[in-house]
Scaffold this motif. Structure first.
Motif, PDB file in Angstrom:
ATOM      1  N   SER A  84       0.872  -1.190  -0.238  1.00 47.38           N
ATOM      2  CA  SER A  84      -0.476   0.216   0.349  1.00 47.38           C
ATOM      3  C   SER A  84       0.886   1.526  -0.414  1.00 47.38           C
ATOM      4  O   SER A  84       0.531   2.121  -0.784  1.00 47.38           O
ATOM      5  N   HIS A  85       2.127   1.587   1.153  1.00 47.15           N
ATOM      6  CA  HIS A  85       3.117   3.019   0.899  1.00 47.15           C
ATOM      7  C   HIS A  85       3.699   2.632  -0.396  1.00 47.15           C
ATOM      8  O   HIS A  85       3.816   3.392  -0.947  1.00 47.15           O
ATOM      9  N   LEU A  86       4.030   1.435  -0.909  1.00 41.56           N
ATOM     10  CA  LEU A  86       4.756   1.285  -2.065  1.00 41.56           C
ATOM     11  C   LEU A  86       3.917   2.108  -3.241  1.00 41.56           C
ATOM     12  O   LEU A  86       4.116   2.714  -3.965  1.00 41.56           O
ATOM     13  N   ALA A 131      11.219 -12.857   3.573  1.00 45.47           N
ATOM     14  CA  ALA A 131      11.853 -11.525   2.696  1.00 45.47           C
ATOM     15  C   ALA A 131      11.524 -11.196   1.340  1.00 45.47           C
ATOM     16  O   ALA A 131      11.580  -9.969   1.523  1.00 45.47           O
ATOM     17  N   PHE A 132      10.014 -11.662   1.295  1.00 46.94           N
ATOM     18  CA  PHE A 132       9.056 -10.852   0.454  1.00 46.94           C
ATOM     19  C   PHE A 132       8.216  -9.135   0.959  1.00 46.94           C
ATOM     20  O   PHE A 132       8.968  -8.691   0.972  1.00 46.94           O
ATOM     21  N   ALA A 133       7.937  -9.935   2.496  1.00 44.67           N
ATOM     22  CA  ALA A 133       7.595  -8.023   3.121  1.00 44.67           C
ATOM     23  C   ALA A 133       8.697  -7.499   3.619  1.00 44.67           C
ATOM     24  O   ALA A 133       8.757  -6.382   2.977  1.00 44.67           O
ATOM     25  N   LEU A 134      10.240  -8.028   4.100  1.00 39.48           N
ATOM     26  CA  LEU A 134      11.322  -6.956   3.926  1.00 39.48           C
ATOM     27  C   LEU A 134      12.006  -6.423   3.191  1.00 39.48           C
ATOM     28  O   LEU A 134      11.843  -5.002   2.726  1.00 39.48           O
ATOM     29  N   PHE A 135      11.720  -7.183   1.650  1.00 38.40           N
ATOM     30  CA  PHE A 135      11.864  -7.027   0.467  1.00 38.40           C
ATOM     31  C   PHE A 135      11.219  -5.806   0.058  1.00 38.40           C
ATOM     32  O   PHE A 135      11.989  -4.724  -0.386  1.00 38.40           O
ATOM     33  N   LEU A 136       9.711  -5.588  -0.060  1.00 37.74           N
ATOM     34  CA  LEU A 136       8.673  -4.356  -0.012  1.00 37.74           C
ATOM     35  C   LEU A 136       9.120  -3.325   0.584  1.00 37.74           C
ATOM     36  O   LEU A 136       9.258  -2.000   0.555  1.00 37.74           O
ATOM     37  N   ALA A 137       9.161  -3.582   2.581  1.00 36.73           N
ATOM     38  CA  ALA A 137       9.281  -2.246   3.269  1.00 36.73           C
ATOM     39  C   ALA A 137      10.727  -1.754   2.765  1.00 36.73           C
ATOM     40  O   ALA A 137      11.017  -0.630   2.311  1.00 36.73           O
ATOM     41  N   THR A 138      12.014  -2.619   2.688  1.00 29.12           N
ATOM     42  CA  THR A 138      13.215  -1.961   1.604  1.00 29.12           C
ATOM     43  C   THR A 138      12.624  -0.794   0.728  1.00 29.12           C
ATOM     44  O   THR A 138      13.320   0.368   0.004  1.00 29.12           O
TER      45      THR A 138
END
Length: 187
Positions: A84-86, A131-138
């Motif tokens: 959502s933020h992305l 890994a997916f969630a942290l990549f999106l947050a990155t």
């Protein structure tokens, strides 16, 4: 919070090992997933999710194998929130977004293989989900760094990229490359 099956206690075993100042785990926990080196058994999973379990392991072994399902649900919601933020950040960069388009993207991610990952209680899916969630947050933080470059935006972007590397290195190196690319473009 029922105890899960094989592999749901891998990160718990790693956390207990860290508390003892060691990296090796009991061979019966690792089973065929362990690496035997000089008579000690090691897991090949990154330590990030074991670090997250450290506060729980301080109180004994009662949580072993019981946290992976809750962890995956948390990662699933983080992935949807980061999406959502992305979507909003990309929309702002491209001259305006649409709430309907943003919601459609979040729904697409929620119904993607991420839902399948969150549906099976194992160390394999938990690692991939995080890994997916942290990549999106990155990626969100990298876009924030692009919009307002400063140490205040660089530090969280690097921290999230490093957390991704410590969760799953193959995905994490992509996260580090993303932050690095933004840094090079800004330079």
């Amino acid at each position: 919070f029922d105890r899960g099956g094989f592999s749901t206690d891998f990160y718990d075993a790693q956390a207990h090992a860290f508390l003892r100042g060691r990296l090796d785990v009991a061979p019966e926990v690792a089973g065929p997933e362990g690496f035997l080196i000089d008579g000690r058994t090691y897991l090949y999973y990154g330590p990030m999710l074991a670090f997250a379990r450290l506060p729980f392991t301080l109180f004994g072994h009662w949580v072993d194998g019981r946290l992976s399902a809750a962890s995956m649900v948390l990662a699933f919601f983080l992935a949807c929130t980061a999406t959502s933020h992305l979507a909003r950040r990309v929309g702002a960069l491209l001259g305006g977004g649409s709430p309907r388009r943003d919601a459609t993207l979040v729904a697409a991610v929620a119904c993607s293989p991420a839902m399948s990952l969150a549906g099976w209680n194992s160390v394999y899916d938990e690692t991939e989900m995080w890994a997916f969630a942290l990549f999106l947050a990155t990626a969100v933080m990298a876009l924030r760094l692009w919009a307002s470059p400063s140490r205040r935006t660089l530090a969280p972007a690097l921290a999230l990229a490093c957390a991704t590397v410590l969760t799953r290195s193959s995905v994490g190196f992509g996260a580090l490359a993303t932050v690095g690319l933004v840094g090079v473009l800004l330079w």
